[in-house]
Design a protein around this motif. Sequence first.
Motif, PDB file in Angstrom:
ATOM      1  N   TYR A   1       0.836  -1.192   0.000  1.00 24.02           N
ATOM      2  CA  TYR A   1       0.000   0.000   0.000  1.00 24.02           C
ATOM      3  C   TYR A   1       0.875   1.246   0.000  1.00 24.02           C
ATOM      4  N   ILE A   2       0.230   2.399  -0.161  1.00 30.37           N
ATOM      5  CA  ILE A   2       0.947   3.631  -0.481  1.00 30.37           C
ATOM      6  C   ILE A   2       1.430   4.373   0.763  1.00 30.37           C
ATOM      7  N   HIS A   3       0.866   4.081   1.908  1.00 28.81           N
ATOM      8  CA  HIS A   3       1.269   4.722   3.169  1.00 28.81           C
ATOM      9  C   HIS A   3       0.880   6.198   3.229  1.00 28.81           C
ATOM     10  N   ASN A   4      -0.055   6.613   2.418  1.00 29.13           N
ATOM     11  CA  ASN A   4      -0.570   7.976   2.481  1.00 29.13           C
ATOM     12  C   ASN A   4      -2.006   7.930   1.992  1.00 29.13           C
ATOM     13  N   LEU A   5      -2.949   8.244   2.865  1.00 29.09           N
ATOM     14  CA  LEU A   5      -4.359   8.072   2.535  1.00 29.09           C
ATOM     15  C   LEU A   5      -4.767   8.913   1.328  1.00 29.09           C
ATOM     16  N   VAL A   6      -4.350  10.152   1.282  1.00 26.74           N
ATOM     17  CA  VAL A   6      -4.747  11.033   0.181  1.00 26.74           C
ATOM     18  C   VAL A   6      -4.162  10.551  -1.142  1.00 26.74           C
ATOM     19  N   LEU A   7      -2.876  10.194  -1.147  1.00 24.83           N
ATOM     20  CA  LEU A   7      -2.260   9.701  -2.376  1.00 24.83           C
ATOM     21  C   LEU A   7      -2.856   8.359  -2.801  1.00 24.83           C
ATOM     22  N   ALA A   8      -3.190   7.515  -1.825  1.00 25.54           N
ATOM     23  CA  ALA A   8      -3.803   6.224  -2.146  1.00 25.54           C
ATOM     24  C   ALA A   8      -5.147   6.424  -2.827  1.00 25.54           C
ATOM     25  N   VAL A   9      -5.945   7.335  -2.293  1.00 28.62           N
ATOM     26  CA  VAL A   9      -7.246   7.619  -2.902  1.00 28.62           C
ATOM     27  C   VAL A   9      -7.068   8.247  -4.276  1.00 28.62           C
ATOM     28  N   ALA A  10      -6.094   9.147  -4.422  1.00 34.40           N
ATOM     29  CA  ALA A  10      -5.859   9.774  -5.727  1.00 34.40           C
ATOM     30  C   ALA A  10      -5.446   8.749  -6.766  1.00 34.40           C
ATOM     31  N   ALA A  11      -4.515   7.850  -6.406  1.00 35.83           N
ATOM     32  CA  ALA A  11      -4.013   6.880  -7.370  1.00 35.83           C
ATOM     33  C   ALA A  11      -5.077   5.846  -7.735  1.00 35.83           C
ATOM     34  N   GLU A  12      -5.816   5.367  -6.751  1.00 34.73           N
ATOM     35  CA  GLU A  12      -6.764   4.275  -6.998  1.00 34.73           C
ATOM     36  C   GLU A  12      -8.201   4.749  -7.192  1.00 34.73           C
ATOM     37  N   GLY A  13      -8.506   5.974  -6.775  1.00 34.25           N
ATOM     38  CA  GLY A  13      -9.870   6.488  -6.917  1.00 34.25           C
ATOM     39  C   GLY A  13      -9.975   7.741  -7.754  1.00 34.25           C
ATOM     40  N   GLY A  14      -8.843   8.344  -8.112  1.00 37.10           N
ATOM     41  CA  GLY A  14      -8.860   9.515  -8.970  1.00 37.10           C
ATOM     42  C   GLY A  14      -9.474  10.747  -8.305  1.00 37.10           C
ATOM     43  N   ILE A  15      -9.807  11.719  -9.125  1.00 41.66           N
ATOM     44  CA  ILE A  15     -10.381  12.970  -8.636  1.00 41.66           C
ATOM     45  C   ILE A  15     -11.713  12.733  -7.931  1.00 41.66           C
ATOM     46  N   VAL A  16     -12.490  11.794  -8.437  1.00 43.36           N
ATOM     47  CA  VAL A  16     -13.782  11.502  -7.811  1.00 43.36           C
ATOM     48  C   VAL A  16     -13.574  11.032  -6.369  1.00 43.36           C
ATOM     49  N   GLY A  17     -12.626  10.133  -6.161  1.00 46.88           N
ATOM     50  CA  GLY A  17     -12.348   9.654  -4.813  1.00 46.88           C
ATOM     51  C   GLY A  17     -11.862  10.763  -3.899  1.00 46.88           C
ATOM     52  N   ILE A  18     -10.986  11.643  -4.416  1.00 44.46           N
ATOM     53  CA  ILE A  18     -10.472  12.751  -3.619  1.00 44.46           C
ATOM     54  C   ILE A  18     -11.606  13.687  -3.206  1.00 44.46           C
ATOM     55  N   VAL A  19     -12.506  13.996  -4.121  1.00 48.68           N
ATOM     56  CA  VAL A  19     -13.631  14.885  -3.812  1.00 48.68           C
ATOM     57  C   VAL A  19     -14.493  14.280  -2.708  1.00 48.68           C
ATOM     58  N   LEU A  20     -14.758  12.986  -2.792  1.00 46.47           N
ATOM     59  CA  LEU A  20     -15.584  12.329  -1.767  1.00 46.47           C
ATOM     60  C   LEU A  20     -14.860  12.274  -0.422  1.00 46.47           C
ATOM     61  N   LEU A  21     -13.546  12.073  -0.452  1.00 46.38           N
ATOM     62  CA  LEU A  21     -12.775  12.079   0.796  1.00 46.38           C
ATOM     63  C   LEU A  21     -12.793  13.469   1.426  1.00 46.38           C
ATOM     64  N   LEU A  22     -12.542  14.495   0.623  1.00 46.82           N
ATOM     65  CA  LEU A  22     -12.546  15.860   1.146  1.00 46.82           C
ATOM     66  C   LEU A  22     -13.937  16.264   1.626  1.00 46.82           C
ATOM     67  N   ASN A  23     -14.965  15.757   0.990  1.00 50.09           N
ATOM     68  CA  ASN A  23     -16.321  16.055   1.440  1.00 50.09           C
ATOM     69  C   ASN A  23     -16.575  15.471   2.827  1.00 50.09           C
ATOM     70  N   SER A  24     -16.007  14.305   3.098  1.00 50.98           N
ATOM     71  CA  SER A  24     -16.142  13.719   4.437  1.00 50.98           C
ATOM     72  C   SER A  24     -15.486  14.615   5.481  1.00 50.98           C
ATOM     73  N   PHE A  25     -14.296  15.118   5.168  1.00 48.59           N
ATOM     74  CA  PHE A  25     -13.618  16.033   6.090  1.00 48.59           C
ATOM     75  C   PHE A  25     -14.403  17.341   6.239  1.00 48.59           C
ATOM     76  N   TYR A  26     -14.972  17.798   5.142  1.00 45.20           N
ATOM     77  CA  TYR A  26     -15.754  19.034   5.190  1.00 45.20           C
ATOM     78  C   TYR A  26     -16.979  18.861   6.082  1.00 45.20           C
ATOM     79  N   GLN A  27     -17.668  17.716   5.969  1.00 49.11           N
ATOM     80  CA  GLN A  27     -18.831  17.469   6.807  1.00 49.11           C
ATOM     81  C   GLN A  27     -18.451  17.424   8.281  1.00 49.11           C
ATOM     82  N   PHE A  28     -17.278  16.852   8.578  1.00 48.05           N
ATOM     83  CA  PHE A  28     -16.807  16.858   9.962  1.00 48.05           C
ATOM     84  C   PHE A  28     -16.609  18.282  10.454  1.00 48.05           C
ATOM     85  N   ARG A  29     -15.892  19.087   9.673  1.00 50.31           N
ATOM     86  CA  ARG A  29     -15.624  20.465  10.092  1.00 50.31           C
ATOM     87  C   ARG A  29     -16.923  21.251  10.231  1.00 50.31           C
TER      88      ARG A  29
END
Length: 394
Positions: free
Chosen positions: A306-334
């Motif tokens: 594995y990549i040892h970095n959550l954001v890079l892992a999502v970017a590589a395996e999930g692309g921009i769509v995955g990054i947007v969904l990950l950031l949306n989760s953080f946004y909902q928390f904030r």
Amino acid sequence: MTGEIRRRPGLVVIIAFVATLAGHFTLARVGFTVPVFNDVRLPLFAALLASFALEIRWAPRGRQGAAPILLAIYAFLGYQAVSSAWTPPGALVSAALTDLVAIALLVFVYAQLAEWDRDRVVALTMGCFQAAAWVYFLAAAAGLGRGPAGRWAALGGGPNVFVRLMVLGIFSSIYLYATRRRLGWLVGVPAFLFGAVASGSRGGLVALALTVVLAAPAVLPGLRRGGAKPLLLVIALLVGGVAIAGDSILAFVQQRFISTTFEQGYASGRDVIFQMALNLWLQHPLLGTGIGSFPVIADLGFGVAYIHNLVLAVAAEGGIVGIVLLLNSFYQFRRQFTRVPRAERSLESRTAAYSGIFVAAACMFSGDYYDARLMWILLILAVVRPAESAAPRP
């Protein structure tokens, strides 16, 4: 007798903690190699579901505070699962999907428990972190499970797992002192800090430093009101520990953090892995290469799973769509966390928030998707407010 007695979550929280802490531990280490059934998550999750079904019936009605962040997390996990449709042959899809399902189950259970009685769940969880941190610390101090070059680890987990538990043990010590006002709870702070340093986990210590910087404005006023005794006790114990350890810990710090890191620039291969992940994302920017595909495509050799970095892992395996969904989760928390005025945020909410931020920062340096499970759980406990009604179900 009139009125109804309010029930509070109990054993189910402890079982949920054990199931969460178990991680990827399998019984293959003791010779039991039957696939699926040697995964300790199977019996632990079965016990968790059974206890959850028995206890949740006492929860109050009208619980819906977890909906926004829960939907955001599920959207992210769901997309990651769907991305398995375009993974290349040989990708580690089944293992990744199992981890995603396990995360989804843990997130759901903790969200329901938080809606029931969030402060009780956080209090029990912090107590569990305190107990687990002591078990791991004493096991590592006894030399059980240490990694290469003398790095501290214990009970089958590596140094990066160990450092997370040490830091969360520190947070639990501060929380227990703040709620019970007994100096004895602070004994764990210097012990666990010593263990964190002895783990040699540079990413874990950086994550701790970042969390301390973020938490300082909220924590320092409370420490000043508590007087000088707590701080003096921690300093005295820390100095005593360094004196007892003697030259061994100083030599380790010199070798691991100064010589290896700063002088030699050794990054444990993270620089190569991160660059490969970035290249994969640039080649497949929109949807990524699919979950579990990195080890097959990168082909960096045995042990690089594995990549040892959550954001890079999502970017590589999930692309921009995955990054947007990950950031949306953080946004909902904030958004949910800041919706409550600073003066009205409970100690439990703030403790869970800073603990979750620490795990999130640590996920930028080590671990895979499943290693981020504590981040999701703690962020949920930080923002989900218990139901207003305390009336139990019939």
